[in-house]
Write a protein that holds these residues in place. Structure first.
Motif, short mmCIF file in Angstrom:
data_model
loop_
_atom_site.label_atom_id
_atom_site.label_comp_id
_atom_site.label_asym_id
_atom_site.label_seq_id
_atom_site.Cartn_x
_atom_site.Cartn_y
_atom_site.Cartn_z
N GLU A 1 -4.23 42.40 26.58
CA GLU A 1 -2.84 42.03 26.34
C GLU A 1 -2.79 40.92 25.28
OE1 GLU A 1 0.01 43.24 28.41
OE2 GLU A 1 0.86 42.37 26.61
N SER B 1 -14.68 40.49 34.18
CA SER B 1 -15.26 40.00 35.43
C SER B 1 -14.71 38.62 35.76
CB SER B 1 -16.78 39.95 35.35
OG SER B 1 -17.20 38.78 34.71
N VAL B 2 -14.66 38.36 37.05
CA VAL B 2 -14.17 37.07 37.54
C VAL B 2 -15.05 35.94 37.00
CG1 VAL B 2 -13.95 35.70 39.64
CG2 VAL B 2 -13.10 38.06 39.59
N LYS C 1 -10.35 47.17 47.19
CA LYS C 1 -11.31 47.09 48.31
C LYS C 1 -10.52 46.77 49.59
CE LYS C 1 -14.73 45.24 44.98
NZ LYS C 1 -13.92 44.79 43.85
N ASP D 1 -10.44 38.50 30.49
CA ASP D 1 -10.50 39.93 30.14
C ASP D 1 -9.96 40.24 28.74
OD1 ASP D 1 -11.34 40.22 32.74
OD2 ASP D 1 -9.90 41.78 33.27
N ARG E 1 -7.88 39.54 42.24
CA ARG E 1 -7.70 40.96 41.95
C ARG E 1 -8.77 41.86 42.60
NH1 ARG E 1 -3.62 41.49 38.58
NH2 ARG E 1 -3.52 39.45 37.65
N GLY F 1 -3.43 34.37 36.21
CA GLY F 1 -4.40 35.18 36.95
C GLY F 1 -5.64 34.36 37.27
N HIS F 2 -6.80 35.02 37.29
CA HIS F 2 -8.05 34.33 37.63
C HIS F 2 -8.36 33.19 36.67
CE1 HIS F 2 -10.22 36.12 40.99
NE2 HIS F 2 -9.51 37.19 40.73
N GLY F 3 -8.36 33.52 35.38
CA GLY F 3 -8.72 32.51 34.38
C GLY F 3 -7.66 31.43 34.30
N GLY G 1 -0.43 33.49 31.35
CA GLY G 1 -1.24 34.37 32.19
C GLY G 1 -1.63 33.62 33.45
N ASP H 1 3.73 36.74 34.25
CA ASP H 1 4.80 37.75 34.32
C ASP H 1 4.89 38.45 35.68
OD1 ASP H 1 2.55 39.27 34.13
OD2 ASP H 1 3.21 40.46 32.42
N GLU H 2 3.93 38.21 36.57
CA GLU H 2 4.06 38.80 37.91
C GLU H 2 4.90 37.86 38.79
OE1 GLU H 2 0.53 40.80 39.60
OE2 GLU H 2 -0.53 39.92 37.91
N ARG I 1 -3.98 47.56 39.08
CA ARG I 1 -4.23 46.29 38.39
C ARG I 1 -3.52 45.12 39.09
NH1 ARG I 1 -8.03 44.01 35.04
NH2 ARG I 1 -7.17 42.03 34.40
N VAL J 1 5.76 36.21 28.22
CA VAL J 1 5.75 35.67 26.85
C VAL J 1 5.65 36.84 25.88
CG1 VAL J 1 4.43 34.31 25.19
CG2 VAL J 1 4.76 33.47 27.52
N TRP K 1 -19.82 42.07 40.72
CA TRP K 1 -20.16 42.78 41.96
C TRP K 1 -19.20 43.94 42.17
CZ3 TRP K 1 -16.80 38.81 41.84
CH2 TRP K 1 -15.63 38.93 42.58
N THR L 1 -4.28 36.36 29.50
CA THR L 1 -3.35 37.41 29.93
C THR L 1 -4.00 38.69 30.45
OG1 THR L 1 -3.29 38.07 27.64
CG2 THR L 1 -1.47 36.68 28.39
C1 LIG Z 1 -8.77 46.48 41.19
C2 LIG Z 1 -9.68 45.53 40.52
C3 LIG Z 1 -10.93 45.25 41.08
C4 LIG Z 1 -11.78 44.35 40.46
N1 LIG Z 1 -12.99 44.10 41.03
C5 LIG Z 1 -13.80 43.15 40.48
C6 LIG Z 1 -15.03 42.81 41.09
O1 LIG Z 1 -15.41 43.36 42.13
N2 LIG Z 1 -15.79 41.84 40.51
C7 LIG Z 1 -15.40 41.20 39.35
O2 LIG Z 1 -16.11 40.32 38.85
N3 LIG Z 1 -14.23 41.53 38.74
C8 LIG Z 1 -13.44 42.48 39.28
N4 LIG Z 1 -12.26 42.80 38.68
C9 LIG Z 1 -11.94 42.19 37.38
C10 LIG Z 1 -11.30 40.82 37.55
O3 LIG Z 1 -10.23 40.89 38.44
C11 LIG Z 1 -10.84 40.36 36.17
O4 LIG Z 1 -11.98 40.25 35.35
C12 LIG Z 1 -10.14 39.02 36.24
O5 LIG Z 1 -8.96 39.13 36.97
C13 LIG Z 1 -9.83 38.52 34.82
O6 LIG Z 1 -9.07 37.35 34.86
P1 LIG Z 1 -8.02 37.06 33.71
O7 LIG Z 1 -7.46 35.71 34.01
O8 LIG Z 1 -8.62 37.33 32.41
O9 LIG Z 1 -6.88 38.16 33.90
P2 LIG Z 1 -5.90 38.48 35.17
O10 LIG Z 1 -6.54 37.97 36.41
O11 LIG Z 1 -5.62 39.88 35.02
O12 LIG Z 1 -4.65 37.58 34.84
C14 LIG Z 1 -3.81 37.81 33.75
C15 LIG Z 1 -2.38 37.57 34.16
O13 LIG Z 1 -1.58 37.42 33.00
C16 LIG Z 1 -0.37 38.13 33.16
N5 LIG Z 1 0.20 38.41 31.83
C17 LIG Z 1 -0.21 39.34 30.95
N6 LIG Z 1 0.52 39.28 29.83
C18 LIG Z 1 1.41 38.28 29.99
C19 LIG Z 1 2.44 37.74 29.17
N7 LIG Z 1 2.67 38.21 27.95
N8 LIG Z 1 3.18 36.72 29.66
C20 LIG Z 1 2.95 36.23 30.90
N9 LIG Z 1 1.98 36.71 31.72
C21 LIG Z 1 1.21 37.72 31.27
C22 LIG Z 1 -0.82 39.36 33.92
O14 LIG Z 1 0.25 40.04 34.52
C23 LIG Z 1 -1.78 38.74 34.92
O15 LIG Z 1 -1.08 38.27 36.05
C24 LIG Z 1 -11.38 43.70 39.26
C25 LIG Z 1 -10.14 43.99 38.70
C26 LIG Z 1 -9.29 44.88 39.32
C27 LIG Z 1 -7.95 45.18 38.71
#
Ligand SMILES: Cc1cc2nc3c(=O)[nH]c(=O)nc-3n(C[C@H](O)[C@H](O)[C@H](O)COP(=O)(O)OP(=O)(O)OC[C@H]3O[C@@H](n4cnc5c(N)ncnc54)[C@H](O)[C@@H]3O)c2cc1C
Length: 419
Positions: A245, A296-297, A49, A278, A44, A12-14, A10, A36-37, A130, A82, A326, A109
């Motif tokens: 996921e 949330s971030v 916004k 998430d 995100r 992403g943010h985390g 994954g 996977d992106e 997303r 994965v 926020w 993820t």
């Molecule tokens: C449009 C939008 C607006 C948002 N606005 C806010 C806000 O204003 N404030 C706030 O606090 N939060 C906001 N959020 C929420 C915030 O973006 C998420 O809480 C944060 O991104 C979570 O981080 P994460 O690392 O858990 O997941 P993500 O950032 O979603 O990262 C997960 C990554 O893992 C990848 N992945 C998934 N499955 C697999 C796999 N099997 N193999 C390989 N890769 C995989 C995904 O494609 C993704 O790229 C918003 C979210 C969205 C979509």
């Protein structure tokens, strides 16, 4: 097969935060990260916004400059998904067939947007928000759209509505519950946002559900509501929640209940497998004993720091950060701190008509959360009040001349006195 001391699934943010925290804390081992992106990790929140509005570029979204991954010796593998985990062999397998080994696995993820299941939900012109690619697809189409129906009155739906209304589109938001933001906030905040959107020309239909989506030559042309009304639509945006996921972890035997279950150290029930962000479900210290899955971030970033510390093993870290979030809509900045789970009293501080106010949530007299709308000071000091679990009266809280900082300070000195 490449094997890493830490393998993050994954990007992403985390994911971005865990690898940065590991290096910041001096971790010298090998790190791999699979996403996977096609993009390197990016922010995100702007997708619904500034990025949707065309005010932010792809490069500005990136969480780290491209050079970071090379300089920090992180093997970033994008465009790989994965699909299975062998927790005993400490290996993961990708859809492409590639396999990777790990000493520690970190599952970060996020999730997939929940899709509509009614008739017509496979028509062209139906979007979710997303990923960057999904929003690009939406931006390409929105130029030609006149009538947009947004399904779901949560934060993502409402933020999207605000941007599209400002762009001159005719926007209608459909919400099944009796108010928007019902899952996350109090009636006073919901009513305030409904009114704001209506002032900007957005039609909001609550207690309304969808019968089907109507098509014309394979493309959405309208939305049939269960009350029989047909809304014209040349585009629809679906914002009805997230499905975590975690199927690969579940198949590997991890305990999952609405996401993967983790303990206070962010460990799953599988040996050497951590999870964060998430996709996780856990007992949050601010949730009155309840298990929660937060989107949330802040949550993703703070859990990543805990995981990094635990992997390095100098100290054992437990997750106990105050949750915050926020949302930006029009010129309104909403900042939330704490979790309002189980609140039995709300106090409105300031006047919603002035478009600057806060709602304080209490449980048995204790401040557990605040929603602050254009009220940054309340948010800053509210964080302290929630962290300290301060007890306050409605009279103290609703008096805007009583600075929340003074309540936090007096609570702190009272605690010192007791000790
Ligand atoms: C449009 C939008 C607006 C948002 N606005 C806010 C806000 O204003 N404030 C706030 O606090 N939060 C906001 N959020 C929420 C915030 O973006 C998420 O809480 C944060 O991104 C979570 O981080 P994460 O690392 O858990 O997941 P993500 O950032 O979603 O990262 C997960 C990554 O893992 C990848 N992945 C998934 N499955 C697999 C796999 N099997 N193999 C390989 N890769 C995989 C995904 O494609 C993704 O790229 C918003 C979210 C969205 C979509």
């Amino acid at each position: 097969m490449d094997t890493y001391d830490v393998l993050v699934v994954g990007a992403g943010h985390g994911g971005a935060q865990i690898v940065a925290s590991l290096r910041q804390q001096g971790f010298k081992g090998s790190i791999g990260m699979i996403g996977d992106e096609v993009d390197a990790p990016y922010e995100r929140p702007p997708l619904s916004k500034a990025y949707l509005a065309g005010e932010t570029s792809v490069d500005q979204l990136l969480l780290r400059p491209q050079a970071f991954w090379i300089e920090q010796e992180i093997a970033l593998k994008t465009g790989l998904r994965v699909t299975s985990v062998d927790a005993q062999a400490h290996q993961v397998r990708c859809a492409s067939g590639e396999q990777f080994g790990y000493r520690h696995l970190v599952w970060a993820t996020g999730g997939q947007p929940r899709r509509l299941v009614c008739k017509g939900s496979d028509l062209a012109g139906i979007h979710v928000v997303r990923t960057r690619a999904q929003v690009d697809a939406m931006r390409d189409e929105v130029v030609h759209a006149k009538n947009v129906v947004i399904i779901g009155g949560g934060y993502i739906g409402l933020e999207t509505a605000a941007i599209l209304a400002k762009a001159g589109k005719s926007v209608c938001v459909i919400e099944a519950q009796d108010r928007v933001l019902a899952r996350v906030t109090s009636p006073v905040v919901s009513a305030f946002y409904e009114e704001e959107h209506r002032r900007h020309g957005v039609r909001i239909l609550t207690k309304t559900s969808i019968e089907s989506l109507l098509g014309d030559k394979g493309r959405i042309a309208g939305v049939l509501l269960s009350n029989g009304e047909v809304l014209p639509a040349d585009m629809a945006v679906v914002g009805i929640g997230l499905i975590p996921e975690v199927s690969a972890l579940m198949d590997a035997g991890a305990v999952c209940t609405n996401g993967v279950d983790i303990d206070a150290q962010c460990r799953t029930t599988l040996l050497d497998v951590y999870a964060l962000g998430d996709c996780v479900n856990y007992v949050n210290a601010f949730a009155d004993g309840a298990r929660v899955r937060l989107e949330s971030v802040q949550n993703a970033n703070d859990q990543a720091k805990v995981v990094a510390t635990n992997i390095i093993g100098i100290a054992q870290a437990s997750y106990s950060a105050v949750p915050w979030f926020w949302s930006n809509q029009y010129d309104l900045k909403l900042q939330t701190v704490g979790l309002n789970i189980g609140y039995d009293q709300t106090v409105v501080r300031g006047n919603p008509d002035n478009r600057s106010f806060s709602v304080v949530y209490l449980r048995k007299g204790k401040i557990i959360a605040l929603d602050c709308i254009n009220a940054a000071r309340d948010f800053v000091f509210g964080k302290k009040l929630v962290a300290q679990g301060v007890v306050a009266t409605a009279a103290q809280l609703e008096d805007v001349h009583v600075d929340l900082n003074s309540l936090a300070a007096s609570a702190a000195s009272a605690t010192v006195g007791v000790l």
